[in-house]
Design an enzyme around this catalytic site. Structure first.
Site, PDB file in Angstrom:
ATOM      1  N   GLU A  95      42.611  20.055  84.644  1.00 56.03           N
ATOM      2  CA  GLU A  95      42.525  18.754  85.304  1.00 56.03           C
ATOM      3  C   GLU A  95      41.249  18.594  86.132  1.00 56.03           C
ATOM      4  O   GLU A  95      40.901  17.469  86.525  1.00 56.03           O
ATOM      5  CB  GLU A  95      43.743  18.560  86.219  1.00 56.03           C
ATOM      6  N   GLU A 115      52.962  39.733  78.384  1.00 56.29           N
ATOM      7  CA  GLU A 115      52.806  39.938  79.825  1.00 56.29           C
ATOM      8  C   GLU A 115      52.933  41.399  80.237  1.00 56.29           C
ATOM      9  O   GLU A 115      52.609  41.760  81.364  1.00 56.29           O
ATOM     10  CB  GLU A 115      53.822  39.101  80.602  1.00 56.29           C
TER      11      GLU A 115
END
Length: 271
Positions: free
Chosen positions: A81, A112
């Site tokens: 953004e 992960e």
């Protein structure tokens, strides 16, 4: 583990499947109300971290977010953004997720758990001690994140983290840790809920405050935003009209010529 993972403790609610929709969402909303209060308690730590980020970016450094699952996706969302909102290059704020871009939309099994891939992913961007790395992990135990930050420290890089458990392994390898305690989730262990909301609120603060301090905002307006669609062009024209007290046609002409709200206002004042 020598600490309590409150993010995985039993919910305060039980027999969820017996609740009506109204009961479910009312109780979820009740829990969500506690998140801004939890964030408020750690604002001093958020402030300290942001000051460090600002200094790094002023010197030409970059901000990296690194996480897995929901935490990784939130980092990528915040990073993505920044160019449209503040007009900065895509390489200034970078989000990395365990499992790579595939994991943005679809979970990558065991990604992960790697103790080496996080650092490899950072190295792919030629990371150096001018940069700032923030590890995001609700549990504070994600190996991909913890070991990436550990190696960053070994390379004398500045690190921070956002986690929702006190005294986690991630905190121990972060120079500027933020531990926001939101308590057990409504749905036990589903850290995409309150923990994710807390992380998103803090990420909003980090990039917004940083960009304001870097001069990417004028007054309360996004004067460097990318004019990437009709809605934003219209918003830009209205900003120029209000700032210069001119007609829509005049504002539209300025924006068409200069392609940027800030430049349009600056040139308009010189006329």
């Amino acid at each position: 583990m020598d600490f309590t993972k409150t993010t995985e403790e039993d919910s305060y609610y039980n027999n969820l499947e017996q609740m009506s929709v109204n009961e479910i969402i009312t109780n979820m909303n009740k829990e969500d109300k506690s998140v801004p209060i939890a964030v408020e308690k750690v604002l001093p730590r958020v402030e300290i971290l942001i000051e460090q980020v600002v200094e790094k970016l002023k010197l030409g450094g970059r901000l990296f977010y690194i996480g897995a699952g929901t935490s990784g996706r939130l980092g990528i969302l915040d990073a993505s953004e920044c160019p449209p909102t503040f007009g900065v290059p895509h390489g200034i704020v970078i989000g990395l997720i365990a499992g790579g871009d595939t994991a943005i939309r679809k979970a990558v099994e065991f990604a992960e758990d790697s103790k080496t891939q996080g650092w490899k992913d950072l190295k792919a961007y030629d990371i150096n001690d001018n940069d700032f790395v923030i590890g995001i992990a609700a549990s504070g135990t994600t190996p991909y994140v913890v070991h990436a930050l550990k190696e960053c420290n070994n390379q004398n890089m500045v690190t921070g983290c956002i986690t929702c458990n006190i005294g986690s392994p991630l905190v121990k390898v972060s120079k500027f840790p933020i531990e926001v305690m939101v308590g057990p989730e409504f749905l036990t262990g589903s850290s995409r809920m309150k923990a994710g909301t807390a992380q998103k609120l803090i990420l909003n603060m980090i990039t917004t405050a940083t960009m304001i301090r870097l001069g990417k905002v004028r007054g309360n307006k996004m004067v460097d935003m990318q004019l990437s669609n009709d809605k934003l062009v219209d918003r830009g024209v209205k900003m120029i009209m209000k700032e210069l007290n001119i007609s829509r046609q005049e504002a539209d002409n300025l924006l068409s010529k200069h392609k940027n709200v800030r430049k349009s206002i600056d040139h308009g004042r010189k006329q």
